[in-house]
Scaffold this active site. Sequence first.
Site, PDB file in Angstrom:
ATOM      1  N   GLY A 117       0.213   1.981  -0.030  1.00 52.74           N
ATOM      2  CA  GLY A 117      -0.900   2.177   0.888  1.00 52.74           C
ATOM      3  C   GLY A 117      -0.534   1.855   2.323  1.00 52.74           C
ATOM      4  O   GLY A 117      -0.776   2.658   3.239  1.00 52.74           O
TER       5      GLY A 117
ATOM      6  N   ARG B 127      -6.146  10.596   1.359  1.00 54.04           N
ATOM      7  CA  ARG B 127      -6.530  10.724  -0.047  1.00 54.04           C
ATOM      8  C   ARG B 127      -7.598  11.799  -0.256  1.00 54.04           C
ATOM      9  O   ARG B 127      -7.646  12.410  -1.325  1.00 54.04           O
ATOM     10  CB  ARG B 127      -7.021   9.378  -0.577  1.00 54.04           C
ATOM     11  CG  ARG B 127      -5.851   8.443  -0.860  1.00 54.04           C
ATOM     12  CD  ARG B 127      -6.309   7.078  -1.293  1.00 54.04           C
ATOM     13  NE  ARG B 127      -5.177   6.330  -1.862  1.00 54.04           N
ATOM     14  CZ  ARG B 127      -5.189   5.019  -2.077  1.00 54.04           C
ATOM     15  NH1 ARG B 127      -6.248   4.307  -1.805  1.00 54.04           N
ATOM     16  NH2 ARG B 127      -4.122   4.431  -2.611  1.00 54.04           N
TER      17      ARG B 127
HETATM   18  P1  ADP Z   1       2.524  -1.347   0.644  1.00 43.54           P
HETATM   19  O1  ADP Z   1       1.011  -1.344   0.761  1.00 43.54           O
HETATM   20  O2  ADP Z   1       3.158  -0.213   1.370  1.00 43.54           O
HETATM   21  O3  ADP Z   1       2.978  -1.441  -0.794  1.00 43.54           O
HETATM   22  P2  ADP Z   1       2.644  -4.211   1.148  1.00 43.54           P
HETATM   23  O4  ADP Z   1       1.193  -4.269   0.878  1.00 43.54           O
HETATM   24  O5  ADP Z   1       3.570  -4.881   0.207  1.00 43.54           O
HETATM   25  O6  ADP Z   1       3.100  -2.676   1.369  1.00 43.54           O
HETATM   26  O7  ADP Z   1       2.974  -4.883   2.569  1.00 43.54           O
HETATM   27  C1  ADP Z   1       2.448  -4.419   3.776  1.00 43.54           C
HETATM   28  C2  ADP Z   1       2.373  -5.537   4.780  1.00 43.54           C
HETATM   29  O8  ADP Z   1       3.597  -6.209   4.903  1.00 43.54           O
HETATM   30  C3  ADP Z   1       2.022  -5.064   6.159  1.00 43.54           C
HETATM   31  O9  ADP Z   1       0.701  -5.466   6.464  1.00 43.54           O
HETATM   32  C4  ADP Z   1       3.054  -5.764   7.075  1.00 43.54           C
HETATM   33  O10 ADP Z   1       2.479  -6.345   8.227  1.00 43.54           O
HETATM   34  C5  ADP Z   1       3.601  -6.833   6.170  1.00 43.54           C
HETATM   35  N1  ADP Z   1       4.933  -7.307   6.558  1.00 43.54           N
HETATM   36  C6  ADP Z   1       6.050  -6.568   6.751  1.00 43.54           C
HETATM   37  N2  ADP Z   1       7.055  -7.346   7.179  1.00 43.54           N
HETATM   38  C7  ADP Z   1       6.587  -8.599   7.276  1.00 43.54           C
HETATM   39  C8  ADP Z   1       7.144  -9.858   7.685  1.00 43.54           C
HETATM   40  N3  ADP Z   1       8.413  -9.970   8.084  1.00 43.54           N
HETATM   41  N4  ADP Z   1       6.328 -10.936   7.646  1.00 43.54           N
HETATM   42  C9  ADP Z   1       5.045 -10.837   7.254  1.00 43.54           C
HETATM   43  N5  ADP Z   1       4.458  -9.679   6.850  1.00 43.54           N
HETATM   44  C10 ADP Z   1       5.222  -8.578   6.865  1.00 43.54           C
HETATM   45 MG    MG Z   2      -0.410  -2.914   0.642  1.00 39.63          MG
END
Ligand code: ADP
Ligand code: MG
Length: 404
Positions: free
Chosen positions: A360, A37
């Site tokens: 993020g 960023r």
């Molecule tokens: P972003 O910040 O890219 O929008 P999110 O905040 O929605 O994404 O989600 C990110 C988190 O999702 C990561 O910390 C990852 O560990 C978690 N995650 C991905 N797959 C799973 C799963 N099967 N079970 C639990 N957590 C998960």
């Molecule tokens: Mg997130």
Amino acid sequence: MTLRTIESLGPLAGKRVVVRCDLNVPLKDGSITDDGRVRASVPTLEALTGQGARVIVVSHLGRPDGAPDPKYSLAPVAARLGELLDAPVAFASDTVGPDAASKVEHLADREVLVLENLRFNAGETAKDDEARAAFAGELAAFADAVVSDGFGVVHRKQASVFDLEQLRPSAAGLLIAAELEVLDRLTENPERPYTVVLGGSKVSDKLGVIAHLLPRVDALLIGGGMLFTFLAAQGHKVGSSLLEEDQIETVRGYLAEARERGVEIVLPTDVVVAERFAADAEHVVAPADAIEDTAFGASGLGLDIGPDTAAAFAEKIRGSKTVFWNGPMGVFELAPFAAGTREVAQALTEVDGLSVVGGGDSAAAVRQLGFADDAFGHISTGGGASLEFLEGKKLPGLEVLGWQ
Ligand code: ADP
Ligand code: MG
């Protein structure tokens, strides 16, 4: 695009320009772990100093409680900005207090000053309009003009994002303009096939996106924590995996709507199931409809998409002309469950067309896995903001810049 541009502010030489950036970077023990960023903020700042403006940078960092908290000081970020600009960057130890006032007073043309964390002041995020406006007024006292460039916060109705812009001549910076140009291509006329990949853990947050995207996309690939709600909607057991029971009906509705519209919702056929949530947990690959048939039974945890699924997703992605990806495919922070995310990221880098990573954790994941930023068409600095944009919501920080 109707955003007011920096040019609309007229000549800026000698003018004091307050720039709202999003310098909210992850810090560990006082060091920046991902400076994406900060780097993204540089072009606008260089454009302004290049014109001879006096540049005053404001940003938030983390979620302090409306009062100073050294843990969330922007000082290390100001130092990093100085390295990236290859120029001295001054830092004020308060936001609108005496140190800021005196440093603003003495700022010369082409110099850059970073003020301390906006959120050390309760007015920044106040729900009360007057409290917010009062703080915005204090910031405005430093400004002949305002440039808004913190794309990650444009969905927030906050003093520096929404009120300040209405008190002085204001315009969007180059980062916001660049982010919107890409997101606009995703919402207006995406080249087809258009594939959206969704994962991550904020399941209910992201369902709104699905409703908005279904009429626009050709295929939706579902991984990450949200896949289990889809499997449950199909009647499968998911062990102890992440599940939002109260969303199962909504998801059934999406599956039915997708069938009617001829949109392909691609669900995993296999899943990596672990004994517990840990890097050294025992784990196996199980068919998506038999998650509870492993040795771990109903306590098994689905933590990544399986290899067949990852290969199928990758093939679908590589065959698309436009791809938007938000949300890791698995718990990428733990090495044994990062393979799905890695394979999807790799496929995005091979897209012959536009590939966008938003969110993020998704951005952090691709960098942590060793991918270069320019391997993708675009990495959005805003997670929540880009999702709300794709949902078709009106964003307060864009509306004050003339966006319609
Ligand atoms: P972003 O910040 O890219 O929008 P999110 O905040 O929605 O994404 O989600 C990110 C988190 O999702 C990561 O910390 C990852 O560990 C978690 N995650 C991905 N797959 C799973 C799963 N099967 N079970 C639990 N957590 C998960
Ligand atoms: Mg997130």
